[in-house]
Design a protein around this motif. Structure first.
Motif, PDB file in Angstrom:
ATOM      1  N   VAL A 146     -47.322  48.429   1.923  1.00  0.00           N
ATOM      2  CA  VAL A 146     -48.105  48.429   0.681  1.00  0.00           C
ATOM      3  C   VAL A 146     -47.481  47.537  -0.385  1.00  0.00           C
ATOM      4  CG1 VAL A 146     -49.105  50.711   1.061  1.00  0.00           C
ATOM      5  CG2 VAL A 146     -46.917  50.509  -0.156  1.00  0.00           C
ATOM      6  N   GLU A 147     -46.234  47.111  -0.174  1.00  0.00           N
ATOM      7  CA  GLU A 147     -45.555  46.263  -1.151  1.00  0.00           C
ATOM      8  C   GLU A 147     -45.706  44.775  -0.850  1.00  0.00           C
ATOM      9  OE1 GLU A 147     -42.006  49.417  -2.395  1.00  0.00           O
ATOM     10  OE2 GLU A 147     -41.634  47.922  -0.836  1.00  0.00           O
ATOM     11  N   LEU A 148     -46.386  44.436   0.241  1.00  0.00           N
ATOM     12  CA  LEU A 148     -46.681  43.028   0.500  1.00  0.00           C
ATOM     13  C   LEU A 148     -47.449  42.456  -0.684  1.00  0.00           C
ATOM     14  CD1 LEU A 148     -47.833  43.238   4.237  1.00  0.00           C
ATOM     15  CD2 LEU A 148     -45.759  42.096   3.390  1.00  0.00           C
ATOM     16  N   GLU A 149     -47.184  41.213  -1.014  1.00  0.00           N
ATOM     17  CA  GLU A 149     -47.810  40.600  -2.188  1.00  0.00           C
ATOM     18  C   GLU A 149     -49.335  40.683  -2.120  1.00  0.00           C
ATOM     19  OE1 GLU A 149     -47.796  36.354  -4.675  1.00  0.00           O
ATOM     20  OE2 GLU A 149     -46.694  36.551  -2.787  1.00  0.00           O
ATOM     21  N   ALA A 150     -49.888  40.410  -0.948  1.00  0.00           N
ATOM     22  CA  ALA A 150     -51.343  40.457  -0.807  1.00  0.00           C
ATOM     23  C   ALA A 150     -51.885  41.850  -1.075  1.00  0.00           C
ATOM     24  CB  ALA A 150     -51.741  40.005   0.602  1.00  0.00           C
ATOM     25  N   MET A 151     -51.150  42.883  -0.641  1.00  0.00           N
ATOM     26  CA  MET A 151     -51.582  44.252  -0.873  1.00  0.00           C
ATOM     27  C   MET A 151     -51.520  44.607  -2.345  1.00  0.00           C
ATOM     28  SD  MET A 151     -52.534  45.689   1.988  1.00  0.00           S
ATOM     29  CE  MET A 151     -52.414  47.458   1.676  1.00  0.00           C
ATOM     30  N   GLN A 152     -50.457  44.194  -3.010  1.00  0.00           N
ATOM     31  CA  GLN A 152     -50.278  44.511  -4.423  1.00  0.00           C
ATOM     32  C   GLN A 152     -51.348  43.853  -5.291  1.00  0.00           C
ATOM     33  OE1 GLN A 152     -47.690  46.547  -6.074  1.00  0.00           O
ATOM     34  NE2 GLN A 152     -47.869  47.310  -3.978  1.00  0.00           N
ATOM     35  N   LYS A 153     -51.815  42.682  -4.896  1.00  0.00           N
ATOM     36  CA  LYS A 153     -52.825  41.962  -5.671  1.00  0.00           C
ATOM     37  C   LYS A 153     -54.238  42.465  -5.394  1.00  0.00           C
ATOM     38  CE  LYS A 153     -50.396  37.503  -6.086  1.00  0.00           C
ATOM     39  NZ  LYS A 153     -50.453  36.068  -5.704  1.00  0.00           N
ATOM     40  N   SER A 154     -54.405  43.188  -4.300  1.00  0.00           N
ATOM     41  CA  SER A 154     -55.755  43.521  -3.827  1.00  0.00           C
ATOM     42  C   SER A 154     -56.444  44.646  -4.579  1.00  0.00           C
ATOM     43  CB  SER A 154     -55.688  43.896  -2.347  1.00  0.00           C
ATOM     44  OG  SER A 154     -54.980  45.135  -2.192  1.00  0.00           O
ATOM     45  N   GLY A 155     -55.661  45.555  -5.160  1.00  0.00           N
ATOM     46  CA  GLY A 155     -56.245  46.711  -5.830  1.00  0.00           C
ATOM     47  C   GLY A 155     -56.478  47.899  -4.910  1.00  0.00           C
ATOM     48  N   VAL A 156     -56.149  47.770  -3.617  1.00  0.00           N
ATOM     49  CA  VAL A 156     -56.376  48.901  -2.697  1.00  0.00           C
ATOM     50  C   VAL A 156     -55.240  49.912  -2.754  1.00  0.00           C
ATOM     51  CG1 VAL A 156     -57.699  47.408  -1.146  1.00  0.00           C
ATOM     52  CG2 VAL A 156     -55.287  47.843  -0.660  1.00  0.00           C
ATOM     53  N   VAL A 157     -54.085  49.515  -3.298  1.00  0.00           N
ATOM     54  CA  VAL A 157     -52.918  50.401  -3.350  1.00  0.00           C
ATOM     55  C   VAL A 157     -52.903  51.160  -4.675  1.00  0.00           C
ATOM     56  CG1 VAL A 157     -50.392  50.504  -3.279  1.00  0.00           C
ATOM     57  CG2 VAL A 157     -51.620  48.824  -1.870  1.00  0.00           C
ATOM     58  N   GLY A 158     -52.595  52.438  -4.618  1.00  0.00           N
ATOM     59  CA  GLY A 158     -52.523  53.237  -5.837  1.00  0.00           C
ATOM     60  C   GLY A 158     -52.171  54.677  -5.531  1.00  0.00           C
ATOM     61  N   ARG A 159     -52.336  55.534  -6.512  1.00  0.00           N
ATOM     62  CA  ARG A 159     -51.959  56.944  -6.365  1.00  0.00           C
ATOM     63  C   ARG A 159     -52.846  57.638  -5.337  1.00  0.00           C
ATOM     64  NH1 ARG A 159     -48.721  60.221  -9.393  1.00  0.00           N
ATOM     65  NH2 ARG A 159     -49.043  62.478  -9.166  1.00  0.00           N
ATOM     66  N   ALA A 160     -52.219  58.245  -4.356  1.00  0.00           N
ATOM     67  CA  ALA A 160     -52.958  58.950  -3.302  1.00  0.00           C
ATOM     68  C   ALA A 160     -53.378  60.331  -3.783  1.00  0.00           C
ATOM     69  CB  ALA A 160     -52.091  59.076  -2.054  1.00  0.00           C
ATOM     70  N   THR A 161     -54.538  60.768  -3.340  1.00  0.00           N
ATOM     71  CA  THR A 161     -54.990  62.125  -3.645  1.00  0.00           C
ATOM     72  C   THR A 161     -55.068  62.995  -2.386  1.00  0.00           C
ATOM     73  OG1 THR A 161     -57.307  61.408  -3.479  1.00  0.00           O
ATOM     74  CG2 THR A 161     -56.310  61.417  -5.673  1.00  0.00           C
ATOM     75  N   THR A 162     -54.933  62.364  -1.211  1.00  0.00           N
ATOM     76  CA  THR A 162     -54.952  63.122   0.043  1.00  0.00           C
ATOM     77  C   THR A 162     -53.787  62.696   0.927  1.00  0.00           C
ATOM     78  OG1 THR A 162     -57.379  63.175  -0.025  1.00  0.00           O
ATOM     79  CG2 THR A 162     -56.322  63.824   2.043  1.00  0.00           C
ATOM     80  N   PHE A 163     -52.963  63.651   1.323  1.00  0.00           N
ATOM     81  CA  PHE A 163     -51.871  63.384   2.265  1.00  0.00           C
ATOM     82  C   PHE A 163     -52.435  63.528   3.677  1.00  0.00           C
ATOM     83  CE2 PHE A 163     -48.403  64.358   5.079  1.00  0.00           C
ATOM     84  CZ  PHE A 163     -47.310  63.667   4.585  1.00  0.00           C
ATOM     85  N   ILE A 164     -52.159  62.533   4.533  1.00  0.00           N
ATOM     86  CA  ILE A 164     -52.673  62.553   5.902  1.00  0.00           C
ATOM     87  C   ILE A 164     -51.548  62.849   6.883  1.00  0.00           C
ATOM     88  CG2 ILE A 164     -53.921  61.287   7.679  1.00  0.00           C
ATOM     89  CD1 ILE A 164     -55.510  61.806   5.081  1.00  0.00           C
ATOM     90  N   SER A 165     -51.709  63.916   7.653  1.00  0.00           N
ATOM     91  CA  SER A 165     -50.765  64.271   8.710  1.00  0.00           C
ATOM     92  C   SER A 165     -51.405  63.891  10.042  1.00  0.00           C
ATOM     93  CB  SER A 165     -50.470  65.777   8.673  1.00  0.00           C
ATOM     94  OG  SER A 165     -49.538  66.137   9.663  1.00  0.00           O
ATOM     95  N   HIS A 166     -50.709  63.081  10.830  1.00  0.00           N
ATOM     96  CA  HIS A 166     -51.283  62.571  12.079  1.00  0.00           C
ATOM     97  C   HIS A 166     -50.157  62.253  13.054  1.00  0.00           C
ATOM     98  CE1 HIS A 166     -50.227  58.187  11.683  1.00  0.00           C
ATOM     99  NE2 HIS A 166     -49.909  58.642  10.488  1.00  0.00           N
ATOM    100  N   CYS A 167     -50.508  61.837  14.268  1.00  0.00           N
ATOM    101  CA  CYS A 167     -49.523  61.473  15.290  1.00  0.00           C
ATOM    102  C   CYS A 167     -49.640  59.993  15.629  1.00  0.00           C
ATOM    103  CB  CYS A 167     -49.735  62.297  16.561  1.00  0.00           C
ATOM    104  SG  CYS A 167     -49.358  64.046  16.378  1.00  0.00           S
TER     105      CYS A 167
END
Length: 467
Positions: A146-167
């Motif tokens: 999520v810290e990749l430059e492209a990710m940081q500029k995209s607006g898709v990264v931010g405060r999560a409201t749902t924690f996902i538990s998976h395998c």
């Protein structure tokens, strides 16, 4: 490739418009192109072929030892070890984030859909997404994805409201399809470890999942439904004779997932449990789409399979460390087993109502659907342990407590007690529910909570004079 949650949603033109708005838009296409370019710049990244000496392209630090994630052997070359130690120190020294900051590393559901369609990740495992996509793209900087430059500029990264538990051994498409099921808000941000956690050694621990769980309003467990488990005989289920490969895919058998559920229970978080498979389909002349097929029957099988002490971990020391923490839970291992079973019982009913799960995660459109059928969803919300949904419905119609229909005399109050959902119990009492009510068999809320080992619910019911 589009995403649809059910036959009803497949026909929903508005849903298609939202999909195009949030997934197939210019900003998301720009992000996908940037990630593709980064991927092309890491072409030299390759896995060793069968028979070749492993080059240990990606290492992890386990108990002070550098282990190759590919061949799972310890890296012993002194020069490589020295280099990794220095890199690890440098990363830690330059990471000024705190554990509480991790919740801000959520990604939108729309982003997960987009990478699935753009990079064709639906039918690979989450572990393969990590190995072949996330690790290579972060190899230059060793940052979190999520810290990749492209990710940081995209607006898709931010405060999560749902924690996902998976395998990680489960198909990534199952995770994405499950998140979209029920007409989910595609702009909702979810916390998925492979994107949010640094996948490279660092002197700074990045595994403070409990801090993220405490800060996220909702918690979701996503499990595939392997055909080997669906077709098991009841006797094999009772004796826990599950295929090894299937156990690796299902959170019910993984210590880290049960540990995450433990913290969700400790912080009294509403837990949604989704179990099923994803199916790819194409209508004549149309683009390929994906849908989620829930498997309620498999959840029922899991009621007899839950045993925290039998859970497995990739790293043996993780199991010992996590067991010590779980032992402090109300009732220890047995108490957590009962809690997970309570979650499964509620999830079994909610499986056929995915919009209820979305509403419990704060999705406004899903909540509007629930409000339209308030009497139907009122008991389901109590049984599933979704207090926010209960409160919303009661604010609009306080008579639901007295007028809602129940099966076999199981009112919302009794269902909440049976599942061990303390916050739901407290809310219903606050709103004036009848605490003396019993089901058709004469069983009261106190007896249900006691029978199922829900100590906190039992103590609360005793404190208010329930019998």
């Amino acid at each position: 490739m589009g995403v649809f949650s059910s036959k009803e949603v497949k026909q929903d033109e508005r849903r298609n418009q939202l999909f195009n708005k949030f997934v197939q838009n210019a900003a998301m296409n720009t992000l996908m192109e940037a990630l593709k370019e980064l991927q092309q710049n890491t072409r030299e990244w390759k896995k060793s072929k069968a028979g070749e000496l492993c080059s240990h392209m990606h290492v992890e630090c386990w108990n002070g030892k550098f282990m190759c994630s590919g061949c799972h052997q310890e890296v012993s070359d002194p020069e490589r070890v020295s280099n990794e130690e220095q890199l690890m120190k440098n990363i830690g020294a330059n990471d000024f984030s705190e554990p509480k900051d991790s919740v801000n590393r959520g990604v939108t559901i729309a982003f997960l859909v987009a990478i699935c369609q753009y990079f064709d990740l639906y039918k690979v495992t989450a572990g393969e997404v990590l190995r072949d996509f996330i690790v290579p793209l972060t190899s230059g900087s060793r940052c979190r994805f999520v810290e990749l430059e492209a990710m940081q500029k995209s607006g898709v990264v931010g405060r999560a409201t749902t924690f996902i538990s998976h395998c990680n051994k489960a198909e990534f498409g199952v995770l994405v399809a499950a998140l979209c099921d029920g007409g989910a808000d595609l702009t909702r941000r979810v916390w998925v470890d492979i994107f949010s956690v640094r996948q490279w050694p660092s002197s700074k621990n990045d595994l403070h999942f409990e801090v993220v769980i405490e800060q996220c309003p909702s918690f979701m467990v996503i499990s595939p439904s392997p055909w080997e488990v669906r077709n098991m005989e009841f006797n094999d289920v009772q004796n826990r004779r599950f295929p090894t490969a299937a156990k690796a895919q299902m959170p019910f058998f993984r210590i880290w997932c049960l540990y995450e559920i433990y913290y969700a229970a400790k912080f009294d978080k509403p837990v949604a449990m989704i179990c099923g498979s994803c199916e790819l389909w194409r209508e004549s002349g149309q683009q390929q789409n994906i849908s989620f097929k829930s498997e309620e029957g498999l959840l029922i099988k899991m009621l007899d399979a839950i045993d925290v002490e039998q859970a497995e971990a990739t790293v043996a020391s993780d199991k010992d460390m996590l067991f010590n923490k779980i032992l402090s839970y109300e009732g220890g291992m047995a108490g957590l087993n009962r809690k997970v079973r309570g979650v499964i019982e509620g999830a079994w009913r909610a499986c056929s109502h995915p919009e209820l799960v979305c509403a419990s995660c704060g999705d406004a459109a899903a909540m509007a659907v629930v409000r339209e059928r308030a009497e139907e969803y009122f008991s389901l919300a109590a049984e599933g342990g979704f207090p926010a949904v209960l409160q919303d419905l009661l604010l609009r119609d306080s008579n639901l407590i007295r007028n809602h229909k129940s099966v076999y005399g199981m009112t919302a109050f009794l269902l909440a007690a049976q599942g061990g959902h303390l916050t739901c119990l407290q809310l219903l009492v606050e709103k004036g529910t009848d605490i003396t009510v019993a089901n058709q068999g004469g069983v009261t809320a106190l007896k249900l909570a006691t029978r199922n080992g829900h100590v906190a619910c039992k103590e609360y019911l005793l404190s208010i004079g329930a019998q």
